[in-house]
Design a protein around this motif. Structure first.
Motif, PDB file in Angstrom:
ATOM      1  N   THR A 130      47.379  27.765  56.069  1.00 40.43           N
ATOM      2  CA  THR A 130      47.867  29.076  56.465  1.00 40.43           C
ATOM      3  C   THR A 130      48.288  29.007  57.923  1.00 40.43           C
ATOM      4  O   THR A 130      47.612  28.386  58.747  1.00 40.43           O
ATOM      5  N   LEU A 131      49.424  29.595  58.232  1.00 41.64           N
ATOM      6  CA  LEU A 131      49.929  29.644  59.599  1.00 41.64           C
ATOM      7  C   LEU A 131      49.818  31.077  60.094  1.00 41.64           C
ATOM      8  O   LEU A 131      50.288  32.002  59.435  1.00 41.64           O
ATOM      9  N   ARG A 132      49.210  31.242  61.251  1.00 44.56           N
ATOM     10  CA  ARG A 132      49.020  32.579  61.810  1.00 44.56           C
ATOM     11  C   ARG A 132      49.805  32.730  63.102  1.00 44.56           C
ATOM     12  O   ARG A 132      49.841  31.826  63.925  1.00 44.56           O
ATOM     13  N   GLY A 133      50.398  33.862  63.272  1.00 47.94           N
ATOM     14  CA  GLY A 133      51.146  34.171  64.480  1.00 47.94           C
ATOM     15  C   GLY A 133      51.846  35.501  64.309  1.00 47.94           C
ATOM     16  O   GLY A 133      51.590  36.239  63.355  1.00 47.94           O
ATOM     17  N   ARG A 134      52.750  35.803  65.210  1.00 48.97           N
ATOM     18  CA  ARG A 134      53.474  37.065  65.140  1.00 48.97           C
ATOM     19  C   ARG A 134      54.952  36.837  64.829  1.00 48.97           C
ATOM     20  O   ARG A 134      55.519  37.499  63.968  1.00 48.97           O
ATOM     21  N   ILE A 135      55.564  35.877  65.513  1.00 48.47           N
ATOM     22  CA  ILE A 135      57.009  35.703  65.389  1.00 48.47           C
ATOM     23  C   ILE A 135      57.367  34.921  64.126  1.00 48.47           C
ATOM     24  O   ILE A 135      58.187  35.371  63.317  1.00 48.47           O
ATOM     25  N   ILE A 136      56.764  33.746  63.954  1.00 46.09           N
ATOM     26  CA  ILE A 136      57.116  32.882  62.821  1.00 46.09           C
ATOM     27  C   ILE A 136      56.830  33.561  61.479  1.00 46.09           C
ATOM     28  O   ILE A 136      57.705  33.584  60.598  1.00 46.09           O
ATOM     29  N   PRO A 137      55.642  34.131  61.260  1.00 41.71           N
ATOM     30  CA  PRO A 137      55.424  34.832  59.987  1.00 41.71           C
ATOM     31  C   PRO A 137      56.415  35.968  59.750  1.00 41.71           C
ATOM     32  O   PRO A 137      56.849  36.192  58.617  1.00 41.71           O
ATOM     33  N   ALA A 138      56.783  36.676  60.819  1.00 41.36           N
ATOM     34  CA  ALA A 138      57.744  37.775  60.659  1.00 41.36           C
ATOM     35  C   ALA A 138      59.114  37.245  60.258  1.00 41.36           C
ATOM     36  O   ALA A 138      59.784  37.808  59.380  1.00 41.36           O
ATOM     37  N   ILE A 139      59.544  36.147  60.893  1.00 44.74           N
ATOM     38  CA  ILE A 139      60.848  35.566  60.564  1.00 44.74           C
ATOM     39  C   ILE A 139      60.885  35.119  59.110  1.00 44.74           C
ATOM     40  O   ILE A 139      61.881  35.309  58.405  1.00 44.74           O
ATOM     41  N   PHE A 140      59.777  34.536  58.650  1.00 49.97           N
ATOM     42  CA  PHE A 140      59.732  34.013  57.286  1.00 49.97           C
ATOM     43  C   PHE A 140      59.174  35.027  56.284  1.00 49.97           C
ATOM     44  O   PHE A 140      58.807  34.654  55.168  1.00 49.97           O
ATOM     45  N   LEU A 141      59.132  36.300  56.671  1.00 53.03           N
ATOM     46  CA  LEU A 141      58.700  37.379  55.773  1.00 53.03           C
ATOM     47  C   LEU A 141      57.351  37.071  55.130  1.00 53.03           C
ATOM     48  O   LEU A 141      57.154  37.260  53.935  1.00 53.03           O
TER      49      LEU A 141
END
Length: 273
Positions: free
Chosen positions: A221-232
């Motif tokens: 699992t990858l956690r963050g704000r920008i990357i998860p948002a970009i990849f929906l």
């Protein structure tokens, strides 16, 4: 001295995490299904105004939008009927010249058996980095052929598979025949076909690399704000494997509710921007 390893805590039931994670409003469903079509429209507008330099970014967005909503459709997460599911698998697959029905068959198989055998979608997880890269051009045809063999006694599904392949071949042929008068179509076809070659690496090998045998170690699992948002929210791969029926628009909320359990179980969380 004999040492004892403490057993991992039991994985929470979805009922305990909250069944509100399964809800999808009409607006959420409409937005998810509309994103890929809006992406195609934006691509056409960009081409019309000669903005060719932005078309790769637009196609990238189309990929993310299609993969995200197709995930939800395959797992029955956004409240479509069986007939609607078949139609949307066909349409969403057509956007990227892929077989939505082959994806459903192979993805369900992946969830059932990984890391076991007879998992064509999960095979790149067992390859090297470069092996998964080289698998790229053959990955989707391999999934389609596996699905075709598995549907010998399911003629309705087989017809969908054949229809999808026929449409894709027709679009590719048209793009080659009309490249002088409609170069935008050929450019789009080249980008989506070549773009699909990264599937084995980005969607299978890297998320599952060095996988373990337990549900909590089979993927990351990858956690963050920008990357998860970009990849929906597609970066929440472990959460998706644990609770595949939770639609993508609730994965961020699922993550928050799972965090205490992950900390207790010692799950490694990868931090990204």
């Amino acid at each position: 001295m004999e040492t004892h390893t403490l057993p991992s805590p039991p994985i929470p039931r979805l009922e305990d995490l909250g069944l509100d994670l399964l809800t999808t409003s009409a607006r959420q469903r409409a937005v998810a299904l509309a994103r890929p079509l809006i992406g195609v429209l934006v691509y056409a507008i960009a081409v019309q105004f000669g903005l060719w330099y932005v078309t790769p970014l637009i196609v990238f967005w189309i990929f993310v939008a299609v993969v995200t909503v197709t995930h939800d459709v395959v797992h029955g997460g956004i409240g479509l009927s069986a007939r609607q599911t078949d139609l949307w698998l066909f349409l969403l697959g057509a956007v990227l010249l892929e077989s939505g029905h082959a994806y459903r068959l192979t993805h369900h198989q992946h969830h059932r058996v990984f890391p076991g055998p007879d998992d064509p979608e999960g095979d790149p997880a067992r390859l090297t980095f470069w092996g998964s890269v080289l698998q790229g051009p053959f990955f989707l045809p391999k999934l389609w052929l596996w699905s075709l063999r598995r549907t010998r006694d399911r003629q309705a599904q087989r017809r969908w598979l054949i229809a999808e392949a026929g449409v894709h071949i027709a679009v590719i042929a048209a793009s080659l025949l009309l490249w002088k008068t409609a170069p935008a179509l050929l450019a789009y076809v080249v980008m989506v076909v070549c773009g699909s070659w990264v599937y084995p690496l980005l969607t299978v090998h890297l998320p599952h690399r060095d996988y373990g045998e337990t549900p909590l170690t089979q993927t990351r699992t990858l956690r963050g704000r920008i990357i998860p948002a970009i990849f929906l929210e597609l970066t929440y791969h472990l959460e998706h494997h644990l609770y595949p029926q939770v639609p993508s628009h609730h994965l961020a909320r699922l993550v928050q509710r799972l965090d205490p359990f992950f900390r207790e179980a010692g799950v490694e969380v990868w931090r990204v921007p």
